[in-house]
Each structure stands twice: as structure tokens, then as C-alpha cells.
Scaffold this active site. Structure first.
Site, mmCIF file in Angstrom:
data_model
loop_
_atom_site.group_PDB
_atom_site.id
_atom_site.type_symbol
_atom_site.label_atom_id
_atom_site.label_comp_id
_atom_site.label_asym_id
_atom_site.label_seq_id
_atom_site.Cartn_x
_atom_site.Cartn_y
_atom_site.Cartn_z
ATOM 1 C CE LYS A 187 10.163 3.383 9.374
ATOM 2 N NZ LYS A 187 10.756 2.500 10.376
ATOM 3 C CG HIS A 247 0.453 3.178 12.226
ATOM 4 N ND1 HIS A 247 -0.128 3.998 11.178
ATOM 5 C CD2 HIS A 247 0.221 3.718 13.512
ATOM 6 C CE1 HIS A 247 -0.794 4.835 11.824
ATOM 7 N NE2 HIS A 247 -0.290 4.925 13.272
ATOM 8 C CG ASN A 300 10.765 -3.878 5.704
ATOM 9 O OD1 ASN A 300 9.513 -3.885 5.201
ATOM 10 N ND2 ASN A 300 11.052 -3.298 6.820
ATOM 11 C CD GLU A 336 9.741 0.658 6.673
ATOM 12 O OE1 GLU A 336 10.729 0.855 7.724
ATOM 13 O OE2 GLU A 336 8.526 0.289 6.999
ATOM 14 C CD GLU A 342 6.516 9.727 5.925
ATOM 15 O OE1 GLU A 342 7.552 9.698 5.596
ATOM 16 O OE2 GLU A 342 5.792 8.663 5.742
ATOM 17 N NE ARG A 383 11.950 -7.161 8.862
ATOM 18 C CZ ARG A 383 10.764 -7.047 8.460
ATOM 19 N NH1 ARG A 383 10.274 -8.201 7.828
ATOM 20 N NH2 ARG A 383 9.854 -6.174 9.057
#
Length: 669
Positions: free
Chosen positions: A116, A226, A281, A279, A191, A283
Site C-alpha cells: 500500500k 473494515h 486488488n 489500493e 493516513e 485479483r
């Protein structure tokens, strides 16, 4: 051309890949741990290879064993699914080094997006907005609240919201320990935490010839710990202008890292319409079915075609209607989202139009890896199924999905089904007022999902009457007599059930007209009919049918008013089963990963004593009251069963060993 593909995964995603392979004429190879030998994905594949062991570390996380399995079964390609090693660049390299086709992006792209910290630097250089990275040791008071995040991995592991400076050091230490345990990398960063932000992601498809498609956005703002719970497309918060900006940013990210295959670029969108890259992913996403419903694309099939070198031609198909996906988990929202395990006695979702495939008309799609009688293991993610509704509009999709979930028969471990139904019917959700704090703000875990006391009471009454009929139907003598019959009427019959820790005593009597309730609180309830598996009650002039199913140690009651799981309380409990006062028992089977106290420590109510790892998550076990740790049987690394005594805390005023030498426990490092 791919002719035989190994699916390096389990459960519903393995079944999903097998479905597209079958339709494409590709043979399939499943892998399974010892715990998964009887699972549906094993039976669905053309061949299967055993991975000796039970835990993920012994099986699905072993790249060498997976490659060996592919070679042994004659596979020429590997699809990683999602989770486990799906975003592991080293695994992708091992697959390619063995001469196999990797169905996914290049290892280089995966490695770049796998961090990240590094991925944010790369996309920022491409002009995509990012939230500034904060050094945990240099966060200023003006920068709170902050979000502590693990650099590697995802799924909420190693993530903490911190609102005060005093909490930051401890939360950073905890996040590092959890990240190191989950991903083998304890790197964390901070962050700015955006209050009431929306989690919006863009599905991308990219071929090996330089074409990148942005295939619609998904909103995934309804989250717990989350982790996503409900996903939908299109987002109610995204207009055409914002959509165009998000799509441009997503394509820029994919092009910057030479991405190939299906991937998802995730953004955080503020109330003012700003957005920031979170981010990528690398996949297939868990929530990919909603995109398939509204576009008609088979994303798994396209992963396979792209891996074979096929081009994307023309433009992405337009979005048709609205789709919402609910993740059905074996977990208890009211108990801190504690995962459940054990036998799933019954799993039935009605009116399903499509399973695992792209539907050709509006309705319900079901992607599930479980069946009646299967065991829900503590070693894997507690996801049971994904239920997806596709309809012409958003409200219609929400209504259809809520109705389908409410009427499903799910008997066994507790699930989040009632929570999902409550959210789908909530006015704020229907109005599109969703953000990542939705469940917390509405106290969803303890308020929205809790059945009313009246419904629990009526369900217990129905269970008691059905049980009486069942006992009479199976009586060895005098079976022809009516249930509850006595030659001389005395006290009413009593049956006791436990629901969420509260006992409900049901009293009833047998009359010439049949069984009738004998409690004042059941005044106004009339028994219309009773049978061993169904009781019809008339409540305030309205008739409701209650279906009753019995299993070892539990009774499931389903009605239009809701589903209630009850535990029959024995009339003569076993004295040996009594626990010492202050005993803390394991809420689930798992592994003790950390212990923060020693015998003799003085602890405060709610203070963490130890942590269990189960179903890919850490679960805190806290002191039930102020007191002293008198016994401690749990040690790091030990395996425990549900109900095992982990520690004993003598409440203040109670006796403790070596009471004159008591110390105060420190917060864990």
C-alpha cells in the site's frame, strides 16, 4: 489454449471458477485440505488433489504444494481465486517457472500494487489523488483521527481507527503484530481518517494488447471491522461526472503498472466529491457478481480468455438495472462479530434463478460453497454464501434481496442474516445515505439485528408446543393419548429455552381442545394447530405459521416474523458442567496468539487478557469485571476448543492466590 486448470482455492470461489471453466470446455482440478475433503468444490471438479493438513499455512498457503498438485494432475494453468495466495507475486512466479499459465496479472504488477505504501507513491506520480502517508511516530494533534493500516494484505487485518494521541502507540503495536501474523510483514503506516467516507471501487479488465476497460463502479461502504458486508452497483452517490473521473483514474492506475486481467481499483470518496486512491486488488473481487449481473460479462471467463491472449474489442457493455450483493457470514454481530463454526444443519435459499452464473433476467443469484450438513471450519473465512439481487432499480433490488434473505432457512451456527435484512430495509440505506460508518452509527450489531422479545417469546411457545407433539408422536407407550394428557390435572407443563443468554420458560396445559398457553404474558395468543414440525398461532387476530426443526442442542424456529435459534435447557443440568465464578471460556475453537497477563495481575473490566485467532481474524477475550487473575490455562500457540476455560478472574472482593502479592497488569506491548 488452456485445457486443464487448477483452482488454487476452496469454497464458493472455487465453484465459481469451475462453473466458467465447464462452460468454456476447460477441465478443472480442485485442491483440498483434510478438513475440506467432503466440500462441494471437490466434488464439482474433474479431479482433486489432497493438501495434507488442516490449517491454511499447511495447505492453501503453500505455493510449492499447489504447484506440485497442478503438475501431478496434468494442469496447464492456475487460477488463484481470491484470498490465500491470490495476490502473492512469489506464487505467480512459481506457477510461471513451472511452465504453467498464470490466470492473473504479471508478478511485477502484483508486487508493485501489493504494498500500500509503494502503490500510493506510484499512482500519485501518475496524477491520481492519494491520502498523504503519515509516519506513526510523527503524527500531530491536528492530524487526528488517523487510520493505522498494514502495508501488505487486506481484509481489515492490521487496521485501526485512532482518535487520540494516547491510544496511538498501543494501536500501532497491535496492528504490527496482527499484520505480521497475517501477512508475514509487520509494516504499518497512518493516513488521515475520513469520517463518513464512501468506499467506491472500479472494476477494470485489461488485455495483453494495451486495452483497458473500466467496467462500472461498485459501492462497498457497508462494512464491519473494515470488511465489506453489502456491495452494489451502480453507486447511489456517483453521478456521470464523478463516474467519468473515477474511470479515468482507474484506467490510469492500470496503465501505469501494465496491468493485465481483471482487477479492482479502490477509492475513498468524501461527502464533497473528492476521491483518493486506496489500493488496487490484483485479483477477482468477492463482489464481482454484481458487476456481472448489470453488464452481462462473465469476468472469470474473460480472465481465462485474456490469459490465452484474446483481445478486448469495442467498448464495455452498458449497465442495465441495479444489483446488490449480501455476504452471508457465520458470525454473531451482537457478540463483536464473533465467527461461528460447527454443523450447518440446513441451508436453503428460495427462488434462486441462477447459481454462480451470469443471469439472463432479473432475479436472485446465489454463489455458495455450503450445503446441508457441511461443517463450518474454524480454520477458514466464515463466509457461507453471497446472495445477489438484480432488479430494474435500486429499491426493487433491496426489497427483493431482503425478502429472499428473510425467508431463507439457515440452521446451525449463528449468522448475520438478520443484520443484512435490517440494513436493506433501513430508511437511510434506501435513501442512499451509506458510508463506512453506517453500521456503527446505527448500532446495527446490537439494535438492528436483534429480534424483538415478543418474537422470541412466540417462537419459544411454538417450539414448546411442537416439542410436546414430537414427544407424544415418538412415545413408546400410550402414544395414542393426546400430548400433555394427565389423568389428574395439576401444574402446567414447563419447557425452558435459552436465547442470547436469556432463559424463556414456557408453560402450557392440555385441554380437550388441545395444547394452550398457561402464562398471562401469552394472553391474546391462540393455538390454531400444533404438529411436531409446525405450529400455527393467532396473535392479535393475525395467524402466523412457525416451522420448528430440532437438532442436537438447538431448535430452529422460522416464521414470517423472523428466525429464532433456541437452546433447550435440560430440566436436570449436569452439576459437573458448572464453572468457577469468573471463568473465561473460549467463545470459539481457535489458537491463542497473545497473552497480556499473568497469574496475580489485577485487571479492569473490559481489559484485554488474551487474543484468539480463528477464521482469519483475531478476537479479543476481555476481563468480565474488575478483579485478579487467579488462573491462566491459555498459553501462546495452544489450540483451544469452544467452551474451554482460558482464565479465571476473581472479582474484587473474591479470593485470589497470593493475594498479598498482587500486581497491576500492563497493557500489552
Amino acid at each position: 489454449m488452456i485445457t486443464n486448470l487448477l483452482v488454487a482455492n476452496r469454497g464458493e470461489i472455487a465453484l465459481r471458477v469451475v462453473r466458467s471453466c465447464r462452460e468454456s470446455g476447460i477441465g478443472t482440478v480442485a485442491v483440498h485440505s483434510d478438513a475440506d475433503a467432503g466440500q462441494a468444490h471437490v466434488a464439482a471438479a474433474d479431479a482433486a488433489v489432497r493438501l495434507p493438513g488442516v490449517t491454511p499455512a499447511e495447505t492453501y498457503l503453500r505455493a510449492d504444494a499447489l504447484v506440485d498438485a497442478a503438475l501431478a494432475a496434468g494442469a496447464d494453468a492456475v487460477h488463484p481465486g481470491y484470498g490465500f495466495l491470490s495476490e502473492n507475486a512469489a506464487f505467480a512466479r512459481a506457477v510461471l517457472a513451472a511452465g504453467l499459465t498464470w490466470v492473473g496479472p504479471s508478478p511485477e504488477s502484483m508486487a508493485l500494487m501489493g504494498s500500500k505504501v509503494e502503490s500510493k507513491r506510484v499512482v500519485a506520480a501518475a496524477g491520481v489523488p492519494v491520502l498523504a502517508e503519515l509516519d506513526p511516530d510523527a503524527v500531530t494533534d491536528a492530524e487526528f483521527p488517523v487510520l493505522v493500516k498494514a502495508s501488505a494484505g487486506g481484509g481489515g487485518r492490521g487496521m485501526r481507527i485512532v482518535r487520540e494521541r494516547a491510544e496511538l502507540p498501543g494501536e500501532v503495536r497491535g496492528a504490527r503484530a496482527e499484520a505480521a501474523s497475517a501477512f508475514g510483514d509487520g509494516t504499518v503506516f497512518c493516513e488521515r481518517y475520513v469520517e463518513r467516507g464512501r468506499h467506491i471501487e472500479v472494476q477494470v479488465l485489461a488485455d495483453t494488447h494495451g486495452t483497458v476497460w473500466a467496467v462500472g463502479e461498485r459501492e462497498c461502504s457497508i462494512q464491519r471491522r473494515h470488511q465489506k458486508v453489502l456491495e452494489e452497483t451502480p453507486s447511489p452517490a456517483v453521478d456521470d461526472r464523478l463516474r467519468e473521473r473515477l474511470f479515468d483514474a482507474a484506467r490510469a492506475v492500470a496503465e501505469t503498472v501494465d496491468y493485465v486481467g481483471a482487477g479492482t481499483v479502490e477509492f475513498l470518496v468524501t461527502e464533497s466529491g473528492e476521491f483518493f486512491f486506496l489500493e488496487m486488488n490484483t485479483r477477482l473481487q468477492v463482489e464481482h457478481p454484481v458487476t456481472e449481473c448489470v453488464t452481462g460479462l462473465d469476468l472469470v471467463a474473460w480472465q481465462l480468455r485474456i490469459a490465452e491472449g484474446e483481445r478486448l474489442t469495442g467498448s464495455p457493455p452498458p449497465v442495465r438495472g441495479h444489483a446488490i450483493e449480501a455476504r452471508l457470514y457465520a458470525e454473531d454481530p451482537a457478540a463483536g462479530w464473533r465467527p461461528g463454526s460447527g454443523t450447518l444443519h440446513r441451508f436453503a435459499v428460495g427462488e434462486v434463478g441462477t447459481e454462480f452464473g451470469v443471469p439472463d433476467r432479473h432475479g436472485i443469484r446465489l454463489d455458495s460453497g455450503v450445503t446441508d450438513g457441511c461443517e463450518i471450519s474454524v480454520h477458514y473465512d466464515p463466509l457461507l454464501a453471497k446472495v445477489i439481487a438484480w432488479a430494474p432499480g435500486r429499491r426493487a433490488a433491496a426489497r427483493r434481496l431482503a425478502s429472499t434473505l428473510a425467508s431463507a432457512r439457515i440452521h446451525g451456527p449463528v449468522t448475520n442474516r438478520d443484520l443484512l435484512v435490517a440494513v436493506l430495509r433501513h430508511p437511510d440505506f434506501l435513501a442512499g445515505e451509506t458510508d463506512t460508518g453506517f453500521l456503527t452509527r446505527h448500532h446495527a450489531a446490537t439494535v438492528l439485528a436483534a429480534p424483538s422479545e415478543s418474537v422470541v417469546r412466540w417462537s419459544a411457545l411454538a417450539a414448546a408446543l411442537a416439542d410436546a407433539r414430537h414427544r407424544r408422536a415418538h412415545a413408546r407407550v400410550l402414544a395414542e393419548l393426546p400430548a400433555g394428557w394427565r389423568n389428574v390435572v395439576s401444574a402446567p407443563h414447563t419447557t425452558v429455552y435459552r436465547h442470547d443468554g436469556t432463559e424463556h420458560a414456557i408453560h402450557y396445559t392440555a385441554t380437550r381442545a388441545g395444547l394452550v398457553p398457561a402464562d398471562d404474558e401469552d394472553t391474546g395468543v391462540t393455538v390454531v394447530s400444533s404438529a411436531p414440525d409446525r405450529v400455527v398461532l393467532e396473535i392479535a387476530g393475525v395467524r402466523y405459521a412457525f416451522d420448528v426443526a430440532r437438532y442436537p442442542g438447538s431448535t430452529a424456529v422460522d416464521s414470517p416474523l423472523g428466525s429464532v435459534s433456541l437452546v433447550p435447557v435440560p430440566r436436570l443440568p449436569d452439576p459437573a458442567a458448572a464453572l468457577a465464578e469468573g471463568s473465561l471460556t473460549a467463545p470459539m475453537p481457535g489458537t491463542v496468539v497473545r497473552v497480556a497477563v499473568t497469574v496475580g495481575d489485577r485487571v479492569r473490566a473490559g481489559q484485554p487478557l488474551l487474543w484468539l485467532e480463528a477464521m482469519k481474524m483475531e478476537h479479543r477475550v476481555a476481563a468480565p469485571a474488575d478483579g485478579v487473575v487467579r488462573e491462566l490455562t491459555a498459553t501462546p500457540g495452544c489450540q483451544v476448543d469452544q467452551g474451554s476455560v482460558l482464565a479465571v478472574v476473581a472479582p474484587d472482593g473474591g479470593e485470589a492466590d497470593d493475594a498479598d502479592d498482587v500486581t497491576t497488569a500492563k497493557e500489552p506491548a
